[in-house]
Design a protein around this motif. Structure first.
Motif, PDB file in Angstrom:
ATOM      1  N   CYS A 181       0.811  -1.224   0.000  1.00  0.00           N
ATOM      2  CA  CYS A 181       0.000   0.000   0.000  1.00  0.00           C
ATOM      3  C   CYS A 181       0.842   1.272   0.000  1.00  0.00           C
ATOM      4  N   LEU A 182       2.168   1.151   0.026  1.00  0.00           N
ATOM      5  CA  LEU A 182       2.990   2.352   0.147  1.00  0.00           C
ATOM      6  C   LEU A 182       2.878   3.234  -1.085  1.00  0.00           C
ATOM      7  N   MET A 183       2.765   2.615  -2.274  1.00  0.00           N
ATOM      8  CA  MET A 183       2.632   3.404  -3.491  1.00  0.00           C
ATOM      9  C   MET A 183       1.327   4.186  -3.478  1.00  0.00           C
ATOM     10  N   GLU A 184       0.257   3.534  -3.042  1.00  0.00           N
ATOM     11  CA  GLU A 184      -1.019   4.229  -2.963  1.00  0.00           C
ATOM     12  C   GLU A 184      -0.976   5.334  -1.910  1.00  0.00           C
ATOM     13  N   LEU A 185      -0.263   5.082  -0.818  1.00  0.00           N
ATOM     14  CA  LEU A 185      -0.092   6.117   0.199  1.00  0.00           C
ATOM     15  C   LEU A 185       0.645   7.317  -0.371  1.00  0.00           C
ATOM     16  N   CYS A 186       1.644   7.044  -1.195  1.00  0.00           N
ATOM     17  CA  CYS A 186       2.386   8.134  -1.844  1.00  0.00           C
ATOM     18  C   CYS A 186       1.474   8.955  -2.744  1.00  0.00           C
TER      19      CYS A 186
ATOM     20  N   ALA B 296       8.222   9.053   5.032  1.00  0.00           N
ATOM     21  CA  ALA B 296       8.782   7.770   4.591  1.00  0.00           C
ATOM     22  C   ALA B 296       8.159   7.298   3.283  1.00  0.00           C
ATOM     23  N   SER B 297       6.947   7.757   3.001  1.00  0.00           N
ATOM     24  CA  SER B 297       6.270   7.324   1.784  1.00  0.00           C
ATOM     25  C   SER B 297       6.396   8.332   0.649  1.00  0.00           C
ATOM     26  N   PHE B 298       6.910   9.544   0.930  1.00  0.00           N
ATOM     27  CA  PHE B 298       6.957  10.580  -0.104  1.00  0.00           C
ATOM     28  C   PHE B 298       8.168  11.482   0.128  1.00  0.00           C
ATOM     29  N   PRO B 299       9.361  11.042  -0.287  1.00  0.00           N
ATOM     30  CA  PRO B 299      10.576  11.825  -0.032  1.00  0.00           C
ATOM     31  C   PRO B 299      10.597  13.189  -0.719  1.00  0.00           C
ATOM     32  N   LEU B 300       9.748  13.395  -1.715  1.00  0.00           N
ATOM     33  CA  LEU B 300       9.742  14.680  -2.419  1.00  0.00           C
ATOM     34  C   LEU B 300       8.853  15.722  -1.739  1.00  0.00           C
ATOM     35  N   ALA B 301       8.232  15.358  -0.620  1.00  0.00           N
ATOM     36  CA  ALA B 301       7.367  16.314   0.078  1.00  0.00           C
ATOM     37  C   ALA B 301       8.109  17.595   0.482  1.00  0.00           C
ATOM     38  N   PRO B 302       9.335  17.527   1.035  1.00  0.00           N
ATOM     39  CA  PRO B 302      10.037  18.780   1.363  1.00  0.00           C
ATOM     40  C   PRO B 302      10.282  19.668   0.150  1.00  0.00           C
ATOM     41  N   LEU B 303      10.526  19.068  -1.006  1.00  0.00           N
ATOM     42  CA  LEU B 303      10.772  19.862  -2.219  1.00  0.00           C
ATOM     43  C   LEU B 303       9.529  20.647  -2.613  1.00  0.00           C
ATOM     44  N   PHE B 304       8.373  19.980  -2.632  1.00  0.00           N
ATOM     45  CA  PHE B 304       7.144  20.674  -3.002  1.00  0.00           C
ATOM     46  C   PHE B 304       6.762  21.717  -1.950  1.00  0.00           C
ATOM     47  N   ALA B 305       7.052  21.434  -0.687  1.00  0.00           N
ATOM     48  CA  ALA B 305       6.799  22.428   0.357  1.00  0.00           C
ATOM     49  C   ALA B 305       7.701  23.646   0.184  1.00  0.00           C
ATOM     50  N   LEU B 306       8.953  23.416  -0.202  1.00  0.00           N
ATOM     51  CA  LEU B 306       9.887  24.528  -0.432  1.00  0.00           C
ATOM     52  C   LEU B 306       9.415  25.415  -1.577  1.00  0.00           C
ATOM     53  N   LEU B 307       9.024  24.804  -2.692  1.00  0.00           N
ATOM     54  CA  LEU B 307       8.555  25.586  -3.831  1.00  0.00           C
ATOM     55  C   LEU B 307       7.302  26.384  -3.471  1.00  0.00           C
ATOM     56  N   ASN B 308       6.422  25.770  -2.714  1.00  0.00           N
ATOM     57  CA  ASN B 308       5.208  26.475  -2.289  1.00  0.00           C
ATOM     58  C   ASN B 308       5.528  27.647  -1.381  1.00  0.00           C
TER      59      ASN B 308
ATOM     60  N   ILE C  90       6.915   8.464  15.644  1.00  0.00           N
ATOM     61  CA  ILE C  90       6.092   7.262  15.860  1.00  0.00           C
ATOM     62  C   ILE C  90       5.432   6.826  14.559  1.00  0.00           C
ATOM     63  N   ILE C  91       4.840   7.774  13.836  1.00  0.00           N
ATOM     64  CA  ILE C  91       4.116   7.423  12.611  1.00  0.00           C
ATOM     65  C   ILE C  91       5.057   6.858  11.556  1.00  0.00           C
ATOM     66  N   ASN C  92       6.234   7.470  11.385  1.00  0.00           N
ATOM     67  CA  ASN C  92       7.174   6.961  10.388  1.00  0.00           C
ATOM     68  C   ASN C  92       7.695   5.579  10.760  1.00  0.00           C
ATOM     69  N   ALA C  93       7.831   5.330  12.057  1.00  0.00           N
ATOM     70  CA  ALA C  93       8.243   3.997  12.486  1.00  0.00           C
ATOM     71  C   ALA C  93       7.203   2.963  12.075  1.00  0.00           C
ATOM     72  N   PHE C  94       5.929   3.278  12.268  1.00  0.00           N
ATOM     73  CA  PHE C  94       4.861   2.342  11.897  1.00  0.00           C
ATOM     74  C   PHE C  94       4.718   2.246  10.377  1.00  0.00           C
ATOM     75  N   VAL C  95       4.935   3.359   9.652  1.00  0.00           N
ATOM     76  CA  VAL C  95       4.849   3.306   8.184  1.00  0.00           C
ATOM     77  C   VAL C  95       5.920   2.385   7.621  1.00  0.00           C
ATOM     78  N   ILE C  96       7.151   2.540   8.105  1.00  0.00           N
ATOM     79  CA  ILE C  96       8.237   1.687   7.620  1.00  0.00           C
ATOM     80  C   ILE C  96       7.999   0.233   8.014  1.00  0.00           C
ATOM     81  N   SER C  97       7.502   0.049   9.233  1.00  0.00           N
ATOM     82  CA  SER C  97       7.372  -1.301   9.751  1.00  0.00           C
ATOM     83  C   SER C  97       6.163  -2.039   9.186  1.00  0.00           C
ATOM     84  N   PHE C  98       5.013  -1.384   9.107  1.00  0.00           N
ATOM     85  CA  PHE C  98       3.773  -2.078   8.756  1.00  0.00           C
ATOM     86  C   PHE C  98       3.268  -1.776   7.345  1.00  0.00           C
TER      87      PHE C  98
END
Length: 925
Positions: free
Chosen positions: A595-600, A683-695, A738-746
């Motif tokens: 489901c990680l791709m769909e989460l992305c 953990a599911s979207f490494p490009l989030a900081p880039l889009f936040a920076l541009l915004n 906590i959330i990133n730990a669970f995203v990576i793990s589960f």
């Protein structure tokens, strides 16, 4: 020729920036509506004594306020007004009379270009400014200047090189370079005026300080009509006055515009063309006050810190792209020779399908589900801690530079005034008690039982709203399930092959639209719920509003993402024993790649959509629309002379047509929600900081332009930090770990891959991993009515189909029971969560400990200021004593002169007592 020789009468007052005499500056404006005859608009006479200050209360009855629009002569007929208008006029008269008693000077103007609107111009004379500055303990610059400790050696050279490199991106404003001298500031005191540089009294208190002082007087002053007091907030809430605001310094664009701070801010800060430059934070603070200055300083620091996060995120994404062809699990899924037949995705209408048909999804999942993702999650957790520490240090530097280091003590001295709604509630309860003759006290506190009832009602309302959000998410889930089943019945192979992509994309767009709509609704509901509580002060109201709005918008924005990350595919059951909702809808399954791709996809579309539509389009489009509507309304009121009147409007008329300042809560809120997108599921979207920076690069200039050009000038508010927002940021940072730990793990397959590699792989590689994660099902075990209606859709008869789970095969004794592999993977997942969370938390706390909150040089400068202040007062006392000694010496010489030369008999005997002056002089010494 006559027109060329005529003098514009408004030129003297600089079109509303000064009183009619051209000498007294307008510090504040009160606006009210009045009814006059529309047939013939009478031009009222101007008072001849407009240049004299008004301090006596009686003057407001015998002599009207100076300026245009004073009351008519006794013989002229006044148009009749209704009772409410008459009551408002009486309240204004009393309130303005009390303002005169407080020392302010007023001038009225009703002959304006805006029909039916009158303005009261307020000027604070020098003695009032001094009195209030002392009461508010405003720190003002003294005559004393001192050297700031400069860096030496290698650091000095590095700073010099950095200064030369960054010089092109520095704003062209005064004092943007590091200063070597600083003026010593001290709370203003009328007894110690000699300490301050009063050579230019007109500029000693700038426009921001003057408006702040006047606003404090306006809040403190009341009128007592109808047996209860009303301050300016109550008068505004009850429509006695339509608006109250300080004036902008002047126009910001035009060829013949006089240079002012507003124009400088527009040219060097509020234009998109200067997006690459640093912000002139000191000038922003000088013009708008510390609270707004801190917001833009925080936004600038946050945007700068996104640069390294964006670079690392791009590297992680590129690593995923570079290793895509080397990823063994995705290669196995795309290999058609494996010939793995998967079980149907829905009952009856869906048929069996080849696992290789999900090849594209599996390859794309590797972009965001790879070993570098774990590193990036750790990096972003440390980044969040570093950002918070960096902001605290930046905040301390600003506090030192803006003379806010001793602000806590000053806050205790100036009490916050009650809100208008609170005063109205006290009045309502007082009148009820008075009518029933059960209470004789003037101020009646709110009953504690009623307070608890109100809190329970508010909590229940919040729970209902959150339940609405969950209901909408459930509705979208049902839409996804039903749409997937409907598309599976389509005869087109291309449609059936793209079912997952189609359903995901349309569902995310629906979620985005719902989130944007509910965000606006929840903002209004949060304000309504806070008003129900009737907080006493503005600070209490703002904190409660922020907490409610953040909680509702947090749930609204992240609930769909939480569903995909932690719930989708977790409770689906297995073939032959699926879990259903409403007895007919089968729970969704994750794709074979996880489901990680769909989460992305979910995260990227919601984040980008909110930034593009809600943050930028709404902030640009809605103000433009409101401005256009105001333009049409003004043109309709005076169509014949509209163009001419626009050119000759006074400053306070132009500012009245601007939008009122509604606070910083919406500005902070959108950035805090964005901060959550950047950190919570990074953990599911490494490009989030880039889009936040541009915004944010656009957001800074967008907000700056809004404050400079589209909003009335807000009252400057002193603040030394960003308040409750800092605690919310820290909470999000802790939750992100906590959330990133669970995203990576589960959510990702990172842990199952590690378990397979080290426990089950024969050669220590990932070969065979896909087959290991799939369980087998005998199609004869389908429940009645759930088997595919077209079992030969693939061209052959299927007896065993595969599904993603760790279960025993159908030929086992305990068929379809959870296997040992499941428990091994679960144990590894839980262990990873514990280790990851504690490790990252420890590293974050270590960063907290290593980086001091107060920079060493700032603490040294603060200590130096205290020492210099003590020395200044000691030198002042010594100078006083020296002057006293000098004066006594002169008196002694004066007394001895006639004794020695003209009247020797007046001299005391050498064996007698000394002269009186000598005795006093000796006592002093």
């Amino acid at each position: 020729m006559l027109n060329s020789l005529s003098v514009d009468p408004d030129a003297t007052c600089r079109y509303g920036l000064y009183f009619r005499d051209g000498r007294r500056k307008v510090d504040y404006i009160l606006v009210y509506h009045h009814k006059r005859s529309s047939g013939s608009r009478t031009l009222a006479r101007r008072a001849q004594h407009g240049d004299t200050p008004f301090g006596a209360r009686s003057l407001k009855q015998d002599h009207p306020l100076p300026g245009k629009g004073a009351p008519l002569d006794a013989g002229s007929a006044e148009p009749p007004v209704d009772y409410h208008e008459d009551d408002k006029r009486f309240r204004r008269e009393e309130y303005e009379g009390n303002l005169l008693d407080a020392g302010l000077e007023l001038e009225r103007d009703e002959d304006t270009k805006i029909h039916g609107v009158g303005f009261v111009k307020i000027h604070a004379p020098w003695n009032v400014l001094c009195r209030e500055a002392e009461f508010l303990k405003l720190k003002m610059p003294t005559k004393k200047m001192y050297h700031i400790n400069e860096t030496r050696g290698l650091l000095k050279k590095i700073n010099s090189v950095l200064q030369k490199i960054t010089d092109p991106i520095q704003p062209k404003v005064a004092d943007h370079r590091p200063q070597t001298m600083k003026i010593l500031s001290y709370p203003f005191s009328r007894e110690k005026q000699h300490l301050f540089d009063l050579s230019d009294k007109d500029s000693f208190f700038d426009s921001k300080t003057r408006s702040t002082i006047v606003y404090e007087i306006l809040k403190r002053t009341t009128c007592t009509k109808a047996k209860y007091s009303m301050g300016i907030t109550s008068l505004l809430a009850n429509g006695v006055y339509a608006a109250a605001y300080p004036l902008h310094d002047g126009d910001y664009e035009g060829e013949n515009v006089e240079f002012n701070d507003r124009k400088l801010l527009y040219e060097e800060w509020a234009r998109y063309g200067v997006f690459y430059k640093y912000q002139p934070i000191d000038l922003v603070r000088k013009y708008f006050g510390e609270k707004i200055g801190l917001y833009f300083a925080w936004l600038g620091v946050y945007t700068q810190m996104l640069i390294p996060a964006s670079v690392v995120g791009i590297i992680v994404f590129l690593y995923g792209c570079a290793t895509m062809d080397e990823n063994i699990p995705s290669m196995e899924m795309c290999d058609q020779s494996y010939n793995i037949t998967m079980c149907p995705l829905c009952d009856k209408t869906c048929s069996y399908w080849k696992m290789s048909s999900a090849c594209a999804t599996a390859r794309a999942s590797h972009l965001f589900d790879n070993p570098a993702t774990v590193f990036f999650s750790v990096f972003m957790a440390l980044w969040a801690a570093t950002f918070m520490e960096h902001w605290k240090r930046k905040q301390m530097r600003l506090n030192y530079r803006w003379d806010l280091t001793g602000f806590e003590e000053e806050e205790e001295a100036v009490k916050d005034h009650p809100r208008a709604e609170y005063e109205a509630r006290v009045l309502e309860k007082s009148l009820k008690k008075e009518s029933k003759n059960k209470e004789k006290r003037r101020h009646i506190p709110e009953d504690s039982t009623n307070k608890w009832k109100q809190r329970v009602k508010t909590a229940m309302a919040g729970v209902k709203l959150i339940a609405v959000t969950f209901a909408i998410v459930l509705g979208v889930i049902i839409y996804r399930i039903s749409t997937a089943a409907a598309l599976a019945m389509n005869s087109s192979p291309s449609v059936r092959s793209n079912i997952r992509v189609t359903v995901t994309a349309t569902a995310v767009i629906i979620n985005l639209v719902v989130i944007i709509l509910l965000d606006e609704v929840y903002g209004c509901i949060a304000r309504w719920l806070t008003k129900i509580e009737v907080p006493k002060t503005e600070k209490s109201f703002e904190e409660r509003l922020i907490f409610k709005a953040f909680l509702l918008k947090f749930v609204n924005s992240y609930t769909p993402i939480f569903y995909v990350a932690f719930f989708k595919g977790r409770f689906v059951g297995r073939p032959g024993d699926y879990v259903y909702i409403f007895h007919s809808f089968r729970m969704e399954e994750c794709a074979p790649g996880g489901c990680l791709m769909e989460l992305c996809i979910q995260l990227s579309i919601i984040m980008l959509g909110k930034q593009l539509i809600q943050n930028n389009l709404f902030e640009i489009g809605i103000p433009k629309m409101k401005k256009f509507i105001r333009y049409l309304r003004l043109k309709r009121q005076s169509p014949a002379h509209h163009e001419e009147s626009v050119k000759r409007r006074q400053r306070y008329e132009v500012d009245y047509n601007l939008e009122p300042f509604a606070g910083l809560t919406p500005e902070y809120m959108e950035m805090i929600i964005q901060f959550g997108f950047v950190t919570l599921f990074v953990a599911s979207f490494p490009l989030a900081p880039l889009f936040a920076l541009l915004n944010n690069i656009i957001e800074i200039r967008l907000d700056a332009k809004k404050f400079v050009t589209e909003l009335r000038r807000p009252v400057a508010v002193r603040a030394k930090d960003i308040g409750i927002w800092y605690n919310i940021l820290r909470g999000i940072g802790k939750l992100a770990v906590i959330i990133n730990a669970f995203v990576i793990s589960f959510t990702s397959d990172f842990i199952p891959r590690l378990v397979y590699m080290y426990m089950y792989s024969k050669d220590g590689t990932m070969h065979g991993f896909v087959n290991h994660t799939l369980s087998s099902f005998n199609v004869s075990d389908f429940q009645n009515g759930t088997a595919p209606s077209d079992p030969l859709d693939l061209g052959y008869e299927v007896q065993i189909c595969r599904y993603k789970d760790y279960r025993e095969p159908p030929w086992s004794e305990n068929k379809y029971d959870i296997s040992k592999d499941f428990w091994a993977v679960l144990a590894a997942r839980l262990a990873f969560v514990i280790v990851f969370q504690n490790l990252v938390m420890f590293m974050s706390d270590f960063v907290d400990w290593v980086i001091p909150d107060i920079p060493k040089d700032i603490s040294q400068q603060i200590h130096k200021e205290k020492v210099l202040m003590v020395e200044l007062f000691m030198r002042e006392e010594q100078d006083k004593q020296h002057l006293l000694v000098t004066w006594m010496e002169k008196q002694r010489q004066k007394d001895e002169a006639p004794c020695n030369h003209h009247n020797p008999k007046a001299c005391p005997d050498s064996l007698g007592s000394p002269a009186p002056s000598q005795a006093y002089h000796g006592g002093v010494l």
